[in-house]
Design an enzyme around this catalytic site. Structure first.
Site, mmCIF file in Angstrom:
data_model
loop_
_atom_site.group_PDB
_atom_site.id
_atom_site.type_symbol
_atom_site.label_atom_id
_atom_site.label_comp_id
_atom_site.label_asym_id
_atom_site.label_seq_id
_atom_site.Cartn_x
_atom_site.Cartn_y
_atom_site.Cartn_z
ATOM 1 N N ASP A 1 6.859 -47.422 16.430
ATOM 2 C CA ASP A 1 8.239 -47.375 15.945
ATOM 3 C C ASP A 1 9.159 -46.662 16.930
ATOM 4 O OD1 ASP A 1 7.710 -48.670 13.506
ATOM 5 O OD2 ASP A 1 7.005 -46.808 12.612
ATOM 6 N N HIS B 1 0.830 -40.510 13.380
ATOM 7 C CA HIS B 1 0.362 -41.708 12.694
ATOM 8 C C HIS B 1 -0.795 -41.339 11.781
ATOM 9 C CE1 HIS B 1 -1.403 -45.751 12.127
ATOM 10 N NE2 HIS B 1 -0.163 -46.155 12.283
#
Length: 444
Positions: free
Chosen positions: A381, A322
């Site tokens: 996700d 991320h």
């Protein structure tokens, strides 16, 4: 004209030597060399906390996410302890900057319910008349198509924009669901099922009821989807789609154009579309790894993906890493822990354990293949697509459901940009193309 003949020219004309980016100190991707984001604005809406800068050095810390200063983990805990839905409360918090009282929340739920209905014949004339294979594109075009139905579409007053935002937030679930049902009918030759909306239901309940032929769902299923909506509602002003909404809003364009632009950004596989790539990647892993419990076999296949020898050749393990979170993504943890019970109920615990194993193995595999000590954490996700799969939500709706949630944050940021921005966002690009003399057409 044969376009293919000019492909090489296009590639050559658009090529820029990477050394030039260094020479001119260009912040590619608006990222600093240490991975931190370039500061381009201020916000009070949301805060993504994944590292601290101590003595000028970026230091990893467990991730935290705040909505209007409130830890999202506390919202999730409230929903679990009181056995209730909290997405509508989250919308209120993001729009108005404070938690609602019980009476305020009740009145807000009524307001949202009153605005659920789409304009007369909108489903037939807009959604069904021109179905799309990709629901995100249909969602964007439908939002733009709502413009002529608005009696005051251009006013930039906060009151008018707030009205438009409430209407769009309320209508997003049905537009996404109806767009999917239309796609299924036209492109998959399936029966066309269009359910009426019950305005008294929560957003999560509406989504599940509209996409299921019998409209039935369990309380736990709706609560898990509600949690996912809460976790995806906002992620700071710098994420790609929210920044897009800021940029477009700063030009003083209308709400419909701003939100449609955000949808276009969210669709991308490097952003909201990543959850669809996770499902595809996991299907390949499941088909090629015989023993899902073997650390050696799973790690070996992850290495192949990172080397570009498996899956799509991008050398990416989707759902891992991320831009801000370093040690943990709090959203992934909350969703993973809540998903375990549903995995047991749906007899999908073996697959759930495979996800958990991959989450545990990725940091060491990444370090071994890339030779890097960069912190790699599982992001939201990675688990969201699996949760939707357990809920019987088709892959076509994975990213649109993300949009159904994130519009709450987009609207809050649009209001903030209109109120506090004041200037059109216009960063600089340096032209590195040498100047040339014009050549007459007869001498070319």
């Amino acid at each position: 004209m044969d376009v293919k003949e000019h492909l090489a020219e296009i590639s050559g004309n658009d090529y820029i030597d990477s050394e030039l980016f260094t020479r001119f100190s260009v912040k590619r991707g608006l990222r600093n060399e240490d991975g931190t984001g370039v500061l381009v604005g201020l916000t009070r809406v949301g805060d993504v906390h994944g590292y601290e800068v101590i003595d000028g050095k970026k230091t990893a810390v467990p991730g935290k996410l705040f909505y209007r200063g409130i830890n999202v983990g506390q919202i999730a805990a409230e929903a679990a302890s009181q056995n209730r839905f909290c997405f509508e409360e989250t919308i209120y918090l993001l729009l108005f900057g404070k938690l609602p009282t019980r009476d305020q929340l009740k009145a807000f739920n009524v307001l949202i319910g009153e605005n659920r209905a789409l304009p007369s014949h909108f489903v037939e004339d807009v959604i069904m008349r021109a179905p799309s294979r990709n629901i995100m594109n249909k969602l964007a075009s439908s939002i733009l198509a709502l413009y002529p139905y608005d009696d005051n579409p251009e006013s930039q007053s906060p009151e008018n924009i707030l009205r438009q935002c409430v209407e769009l937030i309320a209508r997003f679930p049905s537009i996404a669901a109806y767009s999917y049902m239309s796609k299924k009918h036209h492109f998959d030759s399936d029966s066309l099922i269009i359910h009426q909306i019950d305005p008294s239901l929560s957003c999560a309940e509406i989504l599940l009821s509209l996409i299921r032929p019998d409209k039935k769902y369990t309380q736990y299923e709706a609560q898990l989807l509600d949690l996912s909506l809460v976790l995806h509602a906002e992620h700071g002003g710098g994420n790609n789609s929210t920044f897009t909404v800021h940029v477009v809003s700063s030009s003083d364009t209308d709400t419909f154009s701003s939100i449609a632009a955000g949808i276009g950004s969210l669709k991308g596989y490097k952003h909201g579309g990543a959850n669809a790539k996770v499902i595809e990647m996991m299907d390949e892993i499941k088909n090629n790894v015989k023993d899902w419990e073997s650390e050696r076999e799973v790690a070996a296949y992850l290495e192949k993906i990172l080397k570009g020898e498996a899956y799509d050749g991008t050398r990416l393990i989707y759902g891992q890493g991320h831009a801000v979170y370093t040690i943990t993504d709090p959203r992934a943890i909350l969703l993973r822990d809540k998903a375990k019970a549903l995995a047991e109920e749906k007899n999908m615990l073996k697959e759930f354990n495979l996800y958990c194993l991959i989450e545990r193995l990725v940091p060491s595999v990444f370090k071994r293949v890339k030779g890097s000590d960069k912190d790699i954490c599982t992001n939201v996700d990675f688990y969201s697509g699996f949760v939707y799969k357990m809920l019987g939500i088709p892959e076509d709706l994975n990213t649109p459901i993300f949009a159904v949630s994130r519009i709450a944050g987009w609207c809050a940021h649009r209001l903030e940009e209109i109120t506090a921005g004041g200037r059109i966002i216009r960063p600089a690009y340096k032209c590195v193309q040498p100047q040339l003399e014009y050549t007459s057409v007869d001498k070319r």
